[in-house]
Design a protein around this motif. Structure first.
Motif, PDB file in Angstrom:
ATOM      1  N   LEU A  70       0.814  -1.218   0.000  1.00 34.38           N
ATOM      2  CA  LEU A  70       0.000   0.000   0.000  1.00 34.38           C
ATOM      3  C   LEU A  70       0.845   1.264   0.000  1.00 34.38           C
ATOM      4  O   LEU A  70       0.326   2.363  -0.198  1.00 34.38           O
ATOM      5  N   THR A 106       0.969  -0.775  -5.759  1.00 33.45           N
ATOM      6  CA  THR A 106       0.525  -1.984  -5.069  1.00 33.45           C
ATOM      7  C   THR A 106       0.690  -3.252  -5.892  1.00 33.45           C
ATOM      8  O   THR A 106       1.287  -4.229  -5.433  1.00 33.45           O
ATOM      9  N   GLN A 162      -5.303 -10.799   0.192  1.00 37.52           N
ATOM     10  CA  GLN A 162      -5.130  -9.341   0.261  1.00 37.52           C
ATOM     11  C   GLN A 162      -4.761  -8.784  -1.115  1.00 37.52           C
ATOM     12  O   GLN A 162      -5.166  -7.666  -1.468  1.00 37.52           O
ATOM     13  N   GLU A 174      -6.692  -5.646  -2.607  1.00 43.33           N
ATOM     14  CA  GLU A 174      -5.998  -4.374  -2.744  1.00 43.33           C
ATOM     15  C   GLU A 174      -5.669  -4.014  -4.187  1.00 43.33           C
ATOM     16  O   GLU A 174      -5.631  -2.834  -4.539  1.00 43.33           O
ATOM     17  N   ARG A 179      -2.172  -1.316   6.803  1.00 40.62           N
ATOM     18  CA  ARG A 179      -3.287  -2.076   6.218  1.00 40.62           C
ATOM     19  C   ARG A 179      -4.575  -1.832   6.999  1.00 40.62           C
ATOM     20  O   ARG A 179      -5.671  -1.762   6.428  1.00 40.62           O
ATOM     21  N   TRP A 237      -6.216   1.200   5.914  1.00 34.24           N
ATOM     22  CA  TRP A 237      -6.883   0.934   4.633  1.00 34.24           C
ATOM     23  C   TRP A 237      -8.221   0.237   4.872  1.00 34.24           C
ATOM     24  O   TRP A 237      -9.240   0.578   4.248  1.00 34.24           O
ATOM     25  N   LYS A 288     -11.965   1.684   4.059  1.00 35.21           N
ATOM     26  CA  LYS A 288     -12.908   0.878   3.278  1.00 35.21           C
ATOM     27  C   LYS A 288     -14.233   0.732   4.017  1.00 35.21           C
ATOM     28  O   LYS A 288     -15.316   0.840   3.423  1.00 35.21           O
ATOM     29  N   LYS A 296     -12.908   4.095   0.409  1.00 32.30           N
ATOM     30  CA  LYS A 296     -12.131   3.360  -0.590  1.00 32.30           C
ATOM     31  C   LYS A 296     -13.067   2.840  -1.666  1.00 32.30           C
ATOM     32  O   LYS A 296     -14.151   2.335  -1.369  1.00 32.30           O
TER      33      LYS A 296
END
Length: 651
Positions: A314, A318, A365, A369, A639, A642, A646, A651
C-alpha cells in the motif's frame, strides 16, 4: 513546523534524546542510524552500515560516527557525543537547537554567532551516505573539522584496538580512501570541494553502548580515526561529505544531494510517516525484491514477508510490489513448502508449520488491494497452492501433517515451528506441540480459499478432491479447540489435553476471511481478547492473569524472549483484532477502531522516529522494546488504516 520535530529543551535531556533513534535505508539492506544527538547507544548504530556479499550478505558497520568541530578565533566547539564509563565526552548535544525529519534527517547547531545545519541522506540502491553542512549564520571566519570514526566490523560484533588495522590513507579526488583490513572493501571518504585532510591515526578507546549493556552483551568498543578533514566555510555556503564503498564523483556531490533530497517522500502526516517507513523494508537484492523483517538486525524471512507484504504494498505501486515480492519468494519454494529464510546464502533450508499457509492469506489481500480476481490468481498461482495443500496432506515434513480428523498436527520437539519462535537451551521457550490454533485457522482459511478460486476457474479435478475438506476441518476445529465452560479457544491441544492459556493466536479463527467459528463463538473470543490482551500498543502474548505473565522484555536474551511471548504486546496483531471486530460488528465498531489507531500516532515520535518498534511492555506505560522498526508492525497498521477507510466507504 515539521510533523517530526524536536526542540532544544527536549534534546538537552539525554535520557530523552538517547531513547529516540532515526533510520535511513538504502533499499539494498544497508542503513544509516543513530540516536537523535548522534551518540551511538547500540553496536548496530552507524552512519554507513552495508551488507557485504562475500561475508554471507551480513551487514558491516563501516563508518560508525562523524564528529564535527566548529573553530572560531582559535576556539573549538565539538558537536560530537560519546559515552564512556561514567561520562559523556564531548557533550555536543548542548549545541543542538532543532531537529526535524522531513525528506532528510536535519539537525541545527548553534554556538555563539554560528548556526550550522546538518542534513543526512542514505542513498538508495548504493552503499553511500551523504551529509550536507550549511553555515546559516556566522559573524567571523569559521572552520569546520570532520573526524570520521571507523569500525569495519560485522554488526553483531565489536571492534577492539589492534595492530593489524591498516591506518594508512590513500589520496583520491575529493578525499581519501582507507582499507583497515585486507578482506574488507575500501571506504571512500570525500567532500564536494577540495579541503585539507590531516593524517592523524589514533584509537578512540572504550566507547560505551548502553543498549548493549542492558541486553547483556559486550558493550565497549574501540573506534579508529585515521585523520580529519578541515575546511573554511562562509555564511550561506554548503559542503557535502560522502562515505561510500564506491568512489564518488566529488564534483557532483552537491548536485546529487539536492537531486535525491527532492525525490524523497514527504513525512508531514502520520500516514506519510507509515508509508515511508513501510517503503524502507523493500530491498532489491540478488535480482530479487525482498522485505526486510526489521531494523537494525533482522534479515529476510518468509513468514514476515507474507504478513507484511499487503501493508507494504500500500506504500507504493501496489500491484507491482505484490508481483515482485511474490515472484522473489517463490525462488525459495521447495517440494510444496516455502523455506523459513529468504537468502541465497542458505544451503539447508528449514520449514515452519504456518509460513506456507500465510501465502494464501497474502493472495487474499492481493485480490482485495490490487483488484485481482480469484480466477486470475488461480491461473497464476494455482499449481503452487495445490502443491502446498498436498504437502500438508501427505506430511512431506515429518514435523507437520494432516491428521485423520483433517486438522494439522505439529511437532516442535527440536525447534519452534510457529511465530512463537524463541528458543532456549532445550528447544522452544513456549512449546506448542499437537494441534496449534492459528496453524489450523490458517489451514481452514487456505483450503476454503483454494476451493473458492478453483470454483471460479472451474477446476473440477481439484474440487473433486478438496471441496468437502473445509467442512471436516471446521467440525474438528470446534471439537478440538473450543474450551467448554471457558468460552474461548485452546492455544494448542493434543490427545485429551487442551492448553487453556489466554493468548492472541485464537484471534485468527475470527479475523481470517474464512472462519470455522459461528458468530456467537467469535463474539466470545473477541470479548476475552479485549478483556485480557488488548493494549494501546497491540495484543499481549499472554493474559496478565496467568502466573507466567511477564510484562517487560528486558535482561539477557532468554529473559527477553520469555517476556516477548509471555506478556509483551505485539502491534501487528491489532489489525487482525480490528478486522475481526469490523466483520462482526460492522460500522458500529469504526469509532473504537479510530481510537486504537490514533493511539499509535504518538509512537511515531517516541522511539524509532517515524517507525513502530518490535514489541511493547504489556503494562503501562507500554515502553517500546526490541528493534526500532518492524516490518509487519508498520505494515499491519497501514493495512488497518486501509481497512478502516474501506469500512467508512472512503475506498
Amino acid at each position: 513546523m515539521s510533523y517530526l520535530s524536536f526542540k532544544k529543551d527536549q534534546l538537552i535531556n539525554l535520557e530523552y534524546s538517547l531513547n529516540k533513534e532515526f533510520l535511513g535505508t538504502n533499499r539494498g539492506g544497508g542503513y544509516c542510524s543513530s540516536t537523535l544527538v548522534f551518540c551511538n547507544t547500540r553496536k548496530y548504530h552507524g552512519l554507513l552500515v552495508v551488507p557485504l556479499e562475500n561475508f554471507m550478505g551480513e551487514n558491516y558497520v563501516m563508518l560508525s560516527s562523524l564528529d564535527e568541530t566548529i573553530i572560531q578565533h582559535g576556539r573549538e566547539f565539538n558537536f560530537g557525543v560519546h559515552k564512556y564509563e561514567g561520562v559523556y565526552e564531548p557533550r555536543g548535544h548542548k549545541y543542538i537547537v532543532d531537529i526535524s525529519y522531513e525528506k532528510a534527517f536535519t539537525v541545527t547547531y548553534q554556538v555563539g554567532g554560528v548556526l550550522l545545519k546538518k542534513e543526512i541522506l542514505m542513498m538508495h540502491h548504493a552503499p553511500q551516505v551523504l551529509i550536507r553542512y550549511t553555515l546559516l549564520e556566522a559573524h567571523s571566519a569559521t572552520k569546520l573539522r570532520l573526524n570520521p570514526l571507523l569500525a569495519f566490523r560485522e554488526i553483531h560484533s565489536l571492534s577492539k584496538a589492534n595492530d593489524a588495522a591498516n591506518t594508512e590513507t590513500e589520496a583520491i579526488k575529493g578525499g581519501v580512501r582507507v582499507k583497515l583490513y585486507a578482506a574488507l572493501p575500501h571506504l571512500y571518504l570525500q567532500t564536494s570541494k577540495k579541503v585539507d585532510f590531516v593524517n592523524q591515526a589514533y584509537w578512540n578507546y572504550n566507547v560505551y553502548y548502553t543498549k548493549e549493556k542492558e541486553r547483556g552483551y559486550d558493550y565497549q568498543e574501540d573506534l579508529l580515526s585515521v585523520g580529519y578533514f578541515e575546511m573554511s566555510l562562509k555564511k550561506g555556503e554548503s559542503i557535502v561529505f560522502s562515505a561510500s564503498l564506491e568512489e564518488a564523483d566529488s564534483s557532483k556531490l552537491a548536485k546529487d544531494f539536492e537531486k535525491y533530497q527532492k525525490e524523497r517522500q514527504e513525512r508531514n502526516t502520520a500516514e506519510e510517516c507509515l508509508r515511508y517507513s513501510a517503503s524502507q523494508f523493500l530491498v532489491n537484492k540478488a535480482g530479487e525484491t525482498r522485505i526486510k523483517a526489521g531494523y537494525h538486525w533482522y534479515k529476510f524471512n518468509t513468514r514476515d514477508t507474507f504478513i507484511a507484504l499487503p501493508g507494504i504494498a500500500l506504500s507504493g505501486k501496489t500491484d507491482k510490489i505484490f508481483s515482485e515480492v511474490i515472484t522473489s519468494a517463490l525462488k525459495y519454494f521447495y517440494n510444496g513448502l516455502f523455506a523459513r529464510q529468504i537468502s541465497t546464502h542458505v544451503s539447508n533450508p528449514v520449514f515452519d508449520a504456518d509460513t506456507s499457509l500465510w501465502f494464501f492469506w497474502t493472495l487474499q489481500q492481493y485480490e482485495k488491494e490490487a483488484g485481482k480476481n480469484k480466477k486470475q490468481l488461480w491461473k497464476e498461482y494455482g499449481e503452487v497452492l495445490k502443491a502446498i495443500l498436498e504437502a500438508y496432506r501427505k506430511g512431506t515434513r515429518k514435523t507437520m501433517r494432516m491428521d485423520s480428523n483433517s486438522l494439522l498436527w505439529t511437532d516442535d520437539v527440536t525447534r519452534p515451528l510457529t511465530w512463537f519462535d524463541a528458543e532456549g537451551n532445550y528447544g522452544a521457550i513456549v512449546p506448542r506441540n499437537g494441534y496449534v490454533v492459528e496453524v489450523n485457522a490458517l489451514w481452514y482459511n487456505a483450503v476454503c480459499y483454494a476451493v473458492a478460486m478453483a470454483e471460479a476457474a472451474k477446476d473440477k479435478a481439484f474440487l473433486a478432491e478438496w471441496a468437502t475438506v473445509g467442512a471436516q476441518i471446521a467440525d474438528s476445529f470446534n471439537n478440538v479447540f473450543w474450551i467448554e465452560g471457558k468460552d474461548y479457544l485452546a492455544d494448542y491441544a493434543n490427545f485429551t489435553y487442551q492448553n487453556t492459556d489466554v493468548r492472541p493466536n485464537q484471534l485468527f479463527a475470527c479475523a481470517l476471511d474464512y472462519s470455522p467459528l459461528n458468530e456467537k463463538r467469535q463474539h466470545k473470543v473477541l470479548t476475552i481478547i479485549k478483556q485480557e490482551l488488548l493494549t494501546p500498543r497491540g495484543l499481549r502474548s499472554l493474559s496478565p492473569n496467568h502466573p507466567r505473565y511477564e510484562s517487560e522484555s528486558v535482561g539477557n536474551v532468554i529473559a527477553r524472549d520469555k517476556a516477548t511471548f509471555n506478556g509483551a504486546a505485539h502491534p501487528w496483531l491489532i489489525s487482525f483484532y480490528i478486522e475481526a471486530s469490523l466483520k462482526l460488528y460492522g460500522k458500529a465498531y469504526i469509532a473504537d477502531a479510530d481510537v486504537i489507531l490514533e493511539d499509535f500516532e504518538d509512537e511515531l515520535n517516541a522511539h524509532g522516529v517515524s517507525c513502530i518498534s518490535a514489541i511493547y511492555d504489556g503494562n503501562p506505560p507500554f515502553q517500546s522494546r526490541g528493534c526500532i522498526s518492524k516490518a509487519k508492525n508498520v505494515a499491519e497498521i497501514l493495512r488497518c488504516e486501509w481497512l478502516l477507510e474501506k469500512a467508512k466507504g472512503e475506498k
